[in-house]
Scaffold this motif. Structure first.
Motif: not given
Length: 146
Positions: A59, A62, A66
Motif C-alpha cells: 500500500r 501504491t 501516486r
C-alpha cells in the motif's frame, strides 16, 4: 501604462501548442529520466520500516507512486511552461522530435545508471573546500575554509 500591462502579459503568454510541446520536452529531459530511480529509492527506504506488514508495504508503494507521479506531473507542467516562454514553437518542435526519438529514449533509459556511475567515480567532491584551498595557495586568503 498599467492598463497595458494585462495586454502585454497576455501577448507574452505561450500558445497552447507551445505549452503542449514544452511539457513533452520536459518529459524527455534528465529530471524525468532520473525521477523514477529517486522515487523508488525513497519508497524502498520508507518500506524498510520493520513495523509495516507486507500488505502495508504494498500500500505504501501504491500511495507513494501516486503522490510522486502527481508531484512529477506538476513539475513537468511547470518546466513545460517555462520552456514555452523561452523557446520558439519551431525550436520546441525540433527538440521534441529529437527527445521523443528512439535514440533519445535509449539515452534517457541509460541516464540514471550513467549519473550514478559518474557520481561514484567522482567520489566526495567538495567544490567550496577545493576552491578555497586553491585560492589560499594562490592568494593567502580564505585559508580558514580549508
Amino acid at each position: 501604462m498599467l492598463i497595458l500591462l494585462p495586454i502585454l502579459l497576455q501577448a507574452a503568454a505561450p500558445s497552447p501548442e507551445a505549452l503542449d510541446l514544452g511539457v513533452r520536452l520536459a518529459r524527455t529531459g534528465g529530471l524525468a529520466a532520473l525521477a523514477p530511480t529517486l522515487i523508488e529509492k525513497d519508497l524502498t527506504e520508507l518500506a524498510a520500516d520493520k513495523s509495516l506488514s507486507e500488505a502495508e508495504r504494498a500500500r505504501l508503494f501504491t500511495v507513494g507512486r501516486r503522490e510522486a507521479n502527481e508531484g512529477l506531473d506538476k513539475i513537468m507542467r511547470a518546466m513545460g511552461a517555462a520552456y514555452a516562454r523561452r523557446l520558439s514553437v519551431e525550436d520546441l518542435r525540433a527538440l521534441v522530435a529529437h527527445g521523443e526519438s528512439p535514440t533519445a529514449a535509449r539515452q534517457r533509459a541509460a541516464e540514471p545508471a550513467v549519473i550514478m556511475e559518474s557520481m561514484s567515480a567522482m567520489g566526495s567532491m567538495d567544490l567550496k573546500k577545493n576552491v578555497a584551498a586553491a585560492f589560499c595557495k594562490d592568494s593567502g586568503k580564505l585559508c580558514e575554509r580549508k
